[in-house]
Motif scaffolding. Structure first.
Motif, PDB file in Angstrom:
ATOM      1  N   ASP A  10       0.827  -1.210   0.000  1.00  0.00           N
ATOM      2  CA  ASP A  10       0.000   0.000   0.000  1.00  0.00           C
ATOM      3  C   ASP A  10       0.859   1.257   0.000  1.00  0.00           C
ATOM      4  O   ASP A  10       0.579   2.224  -0.701  1.00  0.00           O
ATOM      5  N   LYS A  11       1.938   1.254   0.789  1.00  0.00           N
ATOM      6  CA  LYS A  11       2.821   2.421   0.849  1.00  0.00           C
ATOM      7  C   LYS A  11       3.563   2.589  -0.478  1.00  0.00           C
ATOM      8  O   LYS A  11       3.695   3.703  -0.988  1.00  0.00           O
ATOM      9  N   LEU A  12       4.011   1.499  -1.076  1.00  0.00           N
ATOM     10  CA  LEU A  12       4.672   1.578  -2.383  1.00  0.00           C
ATOM     11  C   LEU A  12       3.724   2.115  -3.443  1.00  0.00           C
ATOM     12  O   LEU A  12       4.085   2.964  -4.260  1.00  0.00           O
ATOM     13  N   ARG A  13       2.491   1.646  -3.427  1.00  0.00           N
ATOM     14  CA  ARG A  13       1.489   2.132  -4.374  1.00  0.00           C
ATOM     15  C   ARG A  13       1.277   3.635  -4.189  1.00  0.00           C
ATOM     16  O   ARG A  13       1.201   4.388  -5.157  1.00  0.00           O
ATOM     17  N   GLU A  14       1.216   4.072  -2.946  1.00  0.00           N
ATOM     18  CA  GLU A  14       1.071   5.499  -2.651  1.00  0.00           C
ATOM     19  C   GLU A  14       2.267   6.291  -3.195  1.00  0.00           C
ATOM     20  O   GLU A  14       2.103   7.331  -3.813  1.00  0.00           O
TER      21      GLU A  14
END
Length: 80
Positions: free
Chosen positions: A58-62
């Motif tokens: 999720d953080k990488l996608r963000e």
């Protein structure tokens, strides 16, 4: 064009971002916080700190949302 460089504070990433900036691209970086950035590092590059191997999906996608391209310039860590 908007580019994010993973490892943008290292040797390969730094030289990649210089080429991209010279071509008129907007450049941001994702890097580990292991080097002090001084006057040698271009001020127009927004640096986010984090270890790509430890960040959640999720953080990488963000972090990667909103870019036209990504350059992976992470080299092996020869300290370990």
């Amino acid at each position: 064009m908007k580019i994010i460089i993973v490892g943008g504070t290292g040797l390969l990433g730094y030289h990649s971002l210089l080429v991209a900036l010279n071509r008129g691209y907007r450049v941001d970086s994702l890097a580990v916080d292991d080097i002090e950035l001084g006057n040698w590092y271009p001020g127009e590059v927004n640096v986010r700190y984090g270890d790509i191997f430890e960040l959640s999906e999720d953080k990488l996608r963000e972090y990667f949302t909103g870019y036209d391209a990504m350059i992976y310039a992470v080299g092996p860590d020869d300290r370990i």
